[in-house]
Design a protein around this motif. Sequence first.
Motif, PDB file in Angstrom:
ATOM      1  N   LYS A   1       0.840  -1.211   0.000  1.00 20.94           N
ATOM      2  CA  LYS A   1       0.000   0.000   0.000  1.00 20.94           C
ATOM      3  C   LYS A   1       0.869   1.253   0.000  1.00 20.94           C
ATOM      4  CE  LYS A   1      -4.442  -1.281   1.988  1.00 20.94           C
ATOM      5  NZ  LYS A   1      -5.362  -1.140   3.113  1.00 20.94           N
ATOM      6  N   GLU A   2       1.959   1.192   0.720  1.00 24.65           N
ATOM      7  CA  GLU A   2       2.851   2.352   0.807  1.00 24.65           C
ATOM      8  C   GLU A   2       3.375   2.749  -0.577  1.00 24.65           C
ATOM      9  OE1 GLU A   2       5.906   2.055   3.820  1.00 24.65           O
ATOM     10  OE2 GLU A   2       7.071   3.628   2.833  1.00 24.65           O
ATOM     11  N   ASP A   3       3.623   1.770  -1.419  1.00 31.10           N
ATOM     12  CA  ASP A   3       4.174   2.041  -2.751  1.00 31.10           C
ATOM     13  C   ASP A   3       3.121   2.051  -3.854  1.00 31.10           C
ATOM     14  OD1 ASP A   3       6.814   2.612  -2.432  1.00 31.10           O
ATOM     15  OD2 ASP A   3       7.442   0.511  -2.367  1.00 31.10           O
ATOM     16  N   LEU A   4       1.852   1.960  -3.473  1.00 28.20           N
ATOM     17  CA  LEU A   4       0.772   1.899  -4.471  1.00 28.20           C
ATOM     18  C   LEU A   4       0.767   3.157  -5.345  1.00 28.20           C
ATOM     19  CD1 LEU A   4      -1.919   0.537  -5.482  1.00 28.20           C
ATOM     20  CD2 LEU A   4      -3.089   1.890  -3.729  1.00 28.20           C
ATOM     21  N   ALA A   5       0.795   2.946  -6.662  1.00 30.45           N
ATOM     22  CA  ALA A   5       0.677   4.081  -7.586  1.00 30.45           C
ATOM     23  C   ALA A   5      -0.795   4.265  -7.933  1.00 30.45           C
ATOM     24  CB  ALA A   5       1.480   3.805  -8.850  1.00 30.45           C
ATOM     25  N   ILE A   6      -1.211   5.513  -8.103  1.00 26.81           N
ATOM     26  CA  ILE A   6      -2.622   5.790  -8.416  1.00 26.81           C
ATOM     27  C   ILE A   6      -2.696   6.686  -9.653  1.00 26.81           C
ATOM     28  CG2 ILE A   6      -4.822   6.650  -7.547  1.00 26.81           C
ATOM     29  CD1 ILE A   6      -3.753   6.187  -4.703  1.00 26.81           C
ATOM     30  N   ILE A   7      -3.299   6.138 -10.718  1.00 26.14           N
ATOM     31  CA  ILE A   7      -3.374   6.831 -12.005  1.00 26.14           C
ATOM     32  C   ILE A   7      -4.837   6.921 -12.400  1.00 26.14           C
ATOM     33  CG2 ILE A   7      -2.518   6.837 -14.392  1.00 26.14           C
ATOM     34  CD1 ILE A   7      -0.300   6.671 -12.184  1.00 26.14           C
ATOM     35  N   LEU A   8      -5.425   8.100 -12.284  1.00 24.33           N
ATOM     36  CA  LEU A   8      -6.854   8.237 -12.577  1.00 24.33           C
ATOM     37  C   LEU A   8      -7.089   9.156 -13.767  1.00 24.33           C
ATOM     38  CD1 LEU A   8      -8.355   8.428  -8.961  1.00 24.33           C
ATOM     39  CD2 LEU A   8      -7.960   6.413 -10.399  1.00 24.33           C
ATOM     40  N   SER A   9      -8.340   9.152 -14.241  1.00 20.14           N
ATOM     41  CA  SER A   9      -8.672   9.932 -15.430  1.00 20.14           C
ATOM     42  C   SER A   9     -10.157  10.262 -15.448  1.00 20.14           C
ATOM     43  CB  SER A   9      -8.325   9.124 -16.679  1.00 20.14           C
ATOM     44  OG  SER A   9      -9.097   7.932 -16.701  1.00 20.14           O
ATOM     45  N   ASN A  10     -10.512  11.270 -16.206  1.00 15.72           N
ATOM     46  CA  ASN A  10     -11.917  11.548 -16.540  1.00 15.72           C
ATOM     47  C   ASN A  10     -11.955  12.582 -17.650  1.00 15.72           C
ATOM     48  OD1 ASN A  10     -11.723  14.170 -15.533  1.00 15.72           O
ATOM     49  ND2 ASN A  10     -12.862  13.748 -13.664  1.00 15.72           N
ATOM     50  N   LYS A  11     -13.177  12.983 -18.041  1.00 13.51           N
ATOM     51  CA  LYS A  11     -13.285  13.994 -19.086  1.00 13.51           C
ATOM     52  C   LYS A  11     -13.370  15.409 -18.514  1.00 13.51           C
ATOM     53  CE  LYS A  11     -15.828  15.972 -22.797  1.00 13.51           C
ATOM     54  NZ  LYS A  11     -16.857  15.991 -23.799  1.00 13.51           N
ATOM     55  N   SER A  12     -14.086  15.551 -17.399  1.00 15.85           N
ATOM     56  CA  SER A  12     -14.459  16.908 -16.980  1.00 15.85           C
ATOM     57  C   SER A  12     -13.503  17.519 -15.952  1.00 15.85           C
ATOM     58  CB  SER A  12     -15.870  16.892 -16.407  1.00 15.85           C
ATOM     59  OG  SER A  12     -15.848  16.281 -15.135  1.00 15.85           O
ATOM     60  N   ALA A  13     -12.389  16.853 -15.657  1.00 11.33           N
ATOM     61  CA  ALA A  13     -11.481  17.314 -14.595  1.00 11.33           C
ATOM     62  C   ALA A  13     -12.314  17.536 -13.335  1.00 11.33           C
ATOM     63  CB  ALA A  13     -10.710  18.556 -15.021  1.00 11.33           C
ATOM     64  N   SER A  14     -12.367  18.796 -12.831  1.00 10.43           N
ATOM     65  CA  SER A  14     -13.163  19.058 -11.622  1.00 10.43           C
ATOM     66  C   SER A  14     -14.299  20.019 -11.931  1.00 10.43           C
ATOM     67  CB  SER A  14     -12.253  19.619 -10.535  1.00 10.43           C
ATOM     68  OG  SER A  14     -11.561  20.754 -11.037  1.00 10.43           O
ATOM     69  N   LEU A  15     -14.782  20.038 -13.179  1.00 13.19           N
ATOM     70  CA  LEU A  15     -15.774  21.057 -13.578  1.00 13.19           C
ATOM     71  C   LEU A  15     -17.036  21.046 -12.726  1.00 13.19           C
ATOM     72  CD1 LEU A  15     -15.476  21.192 -17.474  1.00 13.19           C
ATOM     73  CD2 LEU A  15     -15.001  23.023 -15.841  1.00 13.19           C
ATOM     74  N   ASN A  16     -17.424  19.877 -12.210  1.00  9.49           N
ATOM     75  CA  ASN A  16     -18.626  19.814 -11.372  1.00  9.49           C
ATOM     76  C   ASN A  16     -18.483  20.739 -10.155  1.00  9.49           C
ATOM     77  OD1 ASN A  16     -21.226  18.433 -11.025  1.00  9.49           O
ATOM     78  ND2 ASN A  16     -20.304  17.666  -9.126  1.00  9.49           N
ATOM     79  N   THR A  17     -17.330  20.695  -9.530  1.00  7.30           N
ATOM     80  CA  THR A  17     -17.073  21.557  -8.371  1.00  7.30           C
ATOM     81  C   THR A  17     -16.658  22.962  -8.824  1.00  7.30           C
ATOM     82  OG1 THR A  17     -16.471  19.639  -7.052  1.00  7.30           O
ATOM     83  CG2 THR A  17     -15.698  21.762  -6.250  1.00  7.30           C
ATOM     84  N   ASP A  18     -15.972  23.039  -9.965  1.00  5.63           N
ATOM     85  CA  ASP A  18     -15.591  24.356 -10.510  1.00  5.63           C
ATOM     86  C   ASP A  18     -16.831  25.234 -10.709  1.00  5.63           C
ATOM     87  OD1 ASP A  18     -13.091  23.249 -10.654  1.00  5.63           O
ATOM     88  OD2 ASP A  18     -12.952  23.227 -12.831  1.00  5.63           O
TER      89      ASP A  18
END
Lengths: 207, 377
Positions: free
Chosen positions: A80-97
């Motif tokens: 877990k300490e070395d877990l890499a996290i690679i995420l994606s989406n289309k809208s970035a953070s536009l919902n909160t923006d």
Amino acid sequence: MKNTVYIKAYCAITNTKMVCNDEVLCEENELDYKSFLKSIYKNYCEVSYPKFFKMDEASKLAFLTAEVLLKNTSMTENEKEDLAIILSNKSASLNTDRDYQNSIQDKNNFYPSPAIFVYTLPNIGIGEICIRHKSYGENAFYITEKFDANLLSTYAQTLLNTNKTNNVLCGWVEVEKGKCSSFFYLLSNTEGELYSEKNINEIYQSI
Amino acid sequence: MINVYATYNTIISSLGFSTSENVQNILEGKSGIELQKDTKLSDVPFYASIIQDEKLNQAFSAINTTSEKYTKLEKMMILSLHKTIQASGEKLDDKTGLIISSTKGNIEALDKESPFLEEKAYLTSLGETIQHFFSLKTTPIIVSNACVSGVLAIAVAKRFLQAKKYDKIFVVSGDVLTKFVLSGFNSFKAISEAPCKPFDKNRTGITLGEAACSMLIKTKENKEGVEIIGEASCNDANHISGPSRTGEGLYRSIKKATQEAGEKLKKLDYISAHGTATLFNDEMESIAFHRAALSNVPVNSYKGYYGHTLGSSGLLESILGIESMKRSVLFPSIGFETSGTSYALNVIRENTHKDISAFIKTASGFGGCNTAVIFKK
């Protein structure tokens, strides 16, 4: 030389259901997605984590998808300490923006909040997962028109093949216009189902 | 493992529309930060480093006659990329990649008063606009990872080249000053009332800025190139908006990048730090550099020249670091007078001649993200 890559686990959440490792964990047609996410928190998170309620919807979705996936797979604290996290989406953070923009749109009703502003970045959800699971690994957030297994997996494999990590949490996390959808999968160079782009796309389509 | 080189590049900023013009201004000690009185951005005057519209439109009109179709950010990024492609003489074939780095893109398209469609606020739209302008055959890869985006984009390019997905990759970064970002940092009380003073005892916060940069990264060495020998990005796993008190993620990033560089790295001669001039960020960096035994290595922050250019800052400051290395000159960290961090750093005070064989570029951002990349001559 390329190492073999495996799919160790996956989890997906939509407005109405949550699926983990081929099993539908819950289905709910009565609730809006915000209430649905809260019910997942209540029923599937083993820890009390008050910070959850401060998160924006996209971070809540990312947090829960990771929470349920990691609960349903085996991983040592070191991994877990070395877990890499690679995420994606289309809208970035536009919902909160958009929420933040509303708070500054009108000069006579100007109320910018640091608590909202901090979530106007797509990678904050990755940060929330890292804090929860004490993961200090590689991070990246990509913006793609739709779920792009090739991009995510090519990048994940560069990390696995260069021994930067043994486990990469990849996926898609999108919240926009009243809809949420996430699909996270854990790629590993040690165990699981043999990875292929076709495989992962089939799982994604089946949700 | 395939060797990867950072080659041709272009900086578009308040200090000039080419890398050489920017470096010349830095050598002369000029800062692009000025007092701004644009009431569309803020009711009260504020310091920032801003690109003049008139100058940008003039430069853009030399390459395209439909200026009104494009946002300021698009014009900056296209202009930068155009210059880099021209200088390199490379053809854009199906093994040519494009990586786009931006933290907020065309976020001002969300503003009801924006002349542009809200659709422009999507980073995918920015990607399409740039791809179409250059008739690029491959779909751009868009990286948006807070304030480390620009330097992370370099690391991502290196990895995709080493995975043989492309033969060469152009990286382009850009962010502009908006009411959105200015009000946001203001709500955090993170904006400095005077031009920012990175690592100084009297620092009081960030100054914002805007810039677009581009760089060609490839696997073939040429006389323009410096090698990218190590990189890593590690999370603090501590807090989403506050830097780690132990500098954990940055320390780990430096350590892992150094490990990857291995025997190729004899010695780090210079650090191009993030240095935003907030109390907590600069303190965190001093702790991480101390833990990595780098406290004595000459260090600067370019924020005193450009302000914080968000998703462009990492690429901007990498290019300046490369220029520093090529010219064997350490550039001063303007705004710095008195040491103001728990662990004293060797902050560069004046133009200093020094042979630089390798340097490290670091960045840190919201979400607890950190990135370090090592370049070698």
